[in-house]
Design an enzyme around this catalytic site. Structure first.
Site, short mmCIF file in Angstrom:
data_model
loop_
_atom_site.label_atom_id
_atom_site.label_comp_id
_atom_site.label_asym_id
_atom_site.label_seq_id
_atom_site.Cartn_x
_atom_site.Cartn_y
_atom_site.Cartn_z
N LYS A 37 23.65 -23.88 28.09
CA LYS A 37 22.97 -22.82 27.85
C LYS A 37 23.29 -21.94 26.33
CE LYS A 37 22.60 -18.16 30.24
NZ LYS A 37 20.86 -18.06 30.10
N GLY A 91 31.37 -22.72 24.93
CA GLY A 91 31.47 -24.17 24.76
C GLY A 91 30.10 -24.64 24.03
N CYS A 92 29.14 -24.22 24.41
CA CYS A 92 27.76 -24.51 23.72
C CYS A 92 27.90 -24.11 22.30
CB CYS A 92 26.70 -23.95 24.31
SG CYS A 92 26.52 -24.55 26.20
N THR A 93 28.24 -23.08 22.10
CA THR A 93 28.48 -22.56 20.70
C THR A 93 29.31 -23.40 19.93
OG1 THR A 93 27.98 -20.22 21.00
CG2 THR A 93 28.93 -20.58 19.15
N ALA A 111 27.47 -26.74 19.23
CA ALA A 111 26.49 -26.58 18.07
C ALA A 111 27.03 -26.42 16.81
CB ALA A 111 25.53 -25.31 18.49
#
Length: 162
Positions: free
Chosen positions: A45, A50-52, A55
Site C-alpha cells: 500500500k 515499509g512501502c515508503t 520506494a
C-alpha cells in the site's frame, strides 16, 4: 486460477501484464521493458512505513540501476491517483503501476492470505522479481524484508552485468 508465488522460478518466462503506470499515456506491458532489465517489485500500500522506505530506497539507487540497463516498477492495487499523490508527497523518482483489476498480482502469485492479530485477510505479499531483457525471470525474492533489500537486488544485478 491465480499463480502461486512459489511456482515462479529463475529461468522461466515472466508472466505478461498490462496495467496503468505513472508517467505513461498507454498501459505498460512486459514488452514495454524489452531489451532492458526490469525490477518488478510488489508492495502492499502507498504511503505506509515499509512501502515508503522501499520506494525511497529504489529512488535513491535509480541512477545506478539505470546505468546497469534496468528499469524499476513498483506495483500495488492502489489507483494511479493515489500513486501520483504518493510520488509527489515523498518525491519519488520511480514508476508505480496500478493493478486495480488484480490480474498482475494474481499472475505473479503475490495476492495471498495474510494474518494479523488473529484476523485473516487478502493482501499483497511483498516480493521482487528481476526480469531479464528477454523477459525471463533472473531472480525472485519471495518474502522481502525491506531493510537491505534494494542493495540485495542491486548486488544481484551488478553480478550478472559484470
Amino acid at each position: 486460477m491465480p499463480t502461486k508465488l512459489t511456482d515462479l522460478k529463475a529461468g522461466q518466462s515472466a508472466p505478461d501484464f498490462s496495467m496503468d503506470v505513472t508517467g505513461m499515456d498507454e498501459p505498460a506491458t512486459l514488452s514495454t521493458y524489452s531489451g532492458r532489465y526490469l525490477v518488478l517489485y510488489f508492495y502492499p500500500k502507498d504511503d505506509t512505513p515499509g512501502c515508503t522506505t522501499e520506494a525511497l530506497g529504489f529512488t535513491a539507487h535509480k541512477a545506478v540501476f539505470a546505468s546497469l540497463n534496468a528499469d524499476i516498477l513498483g506495483v500495488s492495487r492502489d489507483t494511479i491517483e493515489k500513486h501520483n499523490k504518493f510520488i509527489a508527497k515523498k518525491d519519488l523518482g520511480i514508476a508505480l503501476g496500478s493493478d486495480h483489476t488484480g490480474d498482475v498480482t494474481d499472475a505473479y502469485g503475490v495476492w495471498v492470505e495474510k494474518s494479523m492479530y488473529g484476523k485473516t485477510y487478502m493482501g499483497i505479499q511483498r516480493a521482487t522479481f528481476l526480469i531479464g531483457p528477454d523477459g525471463t525471470i533472473v531472480e525472485v525474492w519471495p518474502k522481502v524484508r525491506v531493510k537491505g533489500h534494494v542493495e540485495d537486488v542491486l548486488a544481484r544485478l551488478q553480478a550478472i552485468s559484470a
